[in-house]
Design an enzyme around this catalytic site. Structure first.
Site, PDB file in Angstrom:
ATOM      1  N   HIS A   1      30.231 122.521 102.888  1.00 41.26           N
ATOM      2  CA  HIS A   1      28.818 122.224 103.179  1.00 41.26           C
ATOM      3  C   HIS A   1      27.913 122.290 101.947  1.00 41.26           C
ATOM      4  O   HIS A   1      26.745 121.967 102.061  1.00 41.26           O
ATOM      5  CB  HIS A   1      28.292 123.080 104.342  1.00 41.26           C
ATOM      6  CG  HIS A   1      28.181 124.534 104.057  1.00 41.26           C
ATOM      7  ND1 HIS A   1      27.607 125.412 104.946  1.00 41.26           N
ATOM      8  CD2 HIS A   1      28.575 125.270 102.997  1.00 41.26           C
ATOM      9  CE1 HIS A   1      27.652 126.622 104.431  1.00 41.26           C
ATOM     10  NE2 HIS A   1      28.224 126.571 103.264  1.00 41.26           N
TER      11      HIS A   1
ATOM     12  N   THR B   1      28.958 129.811 107.478  1.00 36.96           N
ATOM     13  CA  THR B   1      27.537 129.940 107.819  1.00 36.96           C
ATOM     14  C   THR B   1      26.832 128.581 107.826  1.00 36.96           C
ATOM     15  O   THR B   1      27.442 127.543 107.573  1.00 36.96           O
ATOM     16  CB  THR B   1      26.814 130.760 106.727  1.00 36.96           C
ATOM     17  OG1 THR B   1      27.080 130.112 105.473  1.00 36.96           O
ATOM     18  CG2 THR B   1      27.272 132.190 106.694  1.00 36.96           C
TER      19      THR B   1
ATOM     20  N   HIS C   1      46.314 132.215  99.938  1.00 36.68           N
ATOM     21  CA  HIS C   1      46.695 130.800  99.986  1.00 36.68           C
ATOM     22  C   HIS C   1      48.147 130.664 100.435  1.00 36.68           C
ATOM     23  O   HIS C   1      48.487 129.802 101.251  1.00 36.68           O
ATOM     24  CB  HIS C   1      46.499 130.151  98.605  1.00 36.68           C
ATOM     25  CG  HIS C   1      45.049 129.936  98.254  1.00 36.68           C
ATOM     26  ND1 HIS C   1      44.570 130.059  96.978  1.00 36.68           N
ATOM     27  CD2 HIS C   1      43.989 129.597  99.021  1.00 36.68           C
ATOM     28  CE1 HIS C   1      43.262 129.799  96.973  1.00 36.68           C
ATOM     29  NE2 HIS C   1      42.891 129.517  98.198  1.00 36.68           N
TER      30      HIS C   1
ATOM     31  N   ALA D   1      30.444 131.248  96.545  1.00 33.05           N
ATOM     32  CA  ALA D   1      31.802 130.974  97.028  1.00 33.05           C
ATOM     33  C   ALA D   1      32.818 131.617  96.091  1.00 33.05           C
ATOM     34  O   ALA D   1      32.502 131.955  94.947  1.00 33.05           O
ATOM     35  CB  ALA D   1      32.026 129.468  97.091  1.00 33.05           C
TER      36      ALA D   1
ATOM     37  N   SER E   1      39.965 131.826  96.981  1.00 35.19           N
ATOM     38  CA  SER E   1      40.680 132.935  97.611  1.00 35.19           C
ATOM     39  C   SER E   1      41.847 133.391  96.740  1.00 35.19           C
ATOM     40  O   SER E   1      42.300 132.662  95.849  1.00 35.19           O
ATOM     41  CB  SER E   1      41.206 132.517  98.982  1.00 35.19           C
ATOM     42  OG  SER E   1      40.145 132.133  99.812  1.00 35.19           O
TER      43      SER E   1
END
Ligand code: SAH
Length: 223
Positions: free
Chosen positions: A111, A218, A65, A57, A60
């Site tokens: 997740h 995903t 943002h 990950a 960003s």
């Protein structure tokens, strides 16, 4: 953009984003000044570029943002319900929570369990963040963001922080009328931001915006 907007401090970064027209709304500026990126980005927190946070990950880039907050702003009023899918570092979840005070609720859906905990831990590094967590105005949950999060809906605003393979109907269904969804969508080798508006009468419109580069939305990694 990175070379123009980076700065030595959080304040300098936000000022540079404002000077370069990437933040135009005073409310967005105020919220981004309140949340120190150093609590969320382990490296180069004040550079205007994405930074790895582990677990495949990234946090960003600040200008993305800012773009997300500016786009969602008309729906980020006190008391609003917001979903931040792919919450990762937790940075944007916190900024969104600042934007819907008082009385708002923001749920970060992630997740990867380690990132759920990282987001919560990062938010807990400031008094403001701890207050929002303790008051239930900001929380982090584990789940598949492609399904949204039924718990607090319908949502005035939904942000997706990872590139989707399509327009997930569950997210559109969980939007309030009126409400707005901001999401990157994969199109061949490209990705674009789409802004999906649900009008008061339930009509849904889609607007294609800038080309972007996000990590994919995903199945959860198994290793
Ligand atoms: N907004 C975050 C972006 C993190 S990167 C930030 O700026 O820090 C995108 C995140 O989406 C990753 O943390 C990844 O684990 C998460 N993600 C990818 N697919 C997901 C899914 N199906 N459900 C929930 N989270 C997902």
């Amino acid at each position: 953009m990175a070379w123009r907007c980076s700065g030595p401090t959080n304040e300098a970064l936000i000022e540079n984003l404002t000077r370069n027209g990437l933040i135009t709304q005073p409310r967005v500026k105020r919220a981004m000044l309140l949340v120190d990126r150093a609590h969320y980005a382990p490296h180069s927190p004040y550079e205007d570029s994405p930074q790895p946070i582990g677990h495949r990950a990234t946090i960003s880039a600040p200008h993305m943002h800012a773009a997300a907050c500016e786009s969602l702003l008309p729906f980020l009023h006190p008391g609003a319900r917001v979903l931040d899918i792919g919450s990762g570092s937790g940075y944007l979840t916190h900024v969104l929570a600042e934007l819907v005070r008082p009385g708002g609720r923001v749920v970060g859906v992630e997740h990867v369990q380690a990132l759920v905990e990282m987001g919560e831990g990062n938010a807990g590094k400031s008094g403001e963040g701890r207050g929002l967590l303790e008051g239930g105005e900001m929380r982090f949950v584990r789940g598949d963001g492609r399904l949204g999060w039924e718990g607090e809906g319908p949502y005035d605003a939904i942000h997706v922080g990872a590139a989707a393979k399509g327009f997930h109907q569950a997210l559109v269904d969980q939007l309030r009328a009126p409400g707005r969804l901001f999401m990157p969508v994969e199109e061949g080798h490209m990705q674009h931001i789409y802004v999906i508006d649900k009008k008061e009468d339930g009509t849904v419109t889609r607007t294609k915006e800038m080309g972007v580069r996000y990590v994919p939305l995903t199945d959860a990694p198994t290793d």
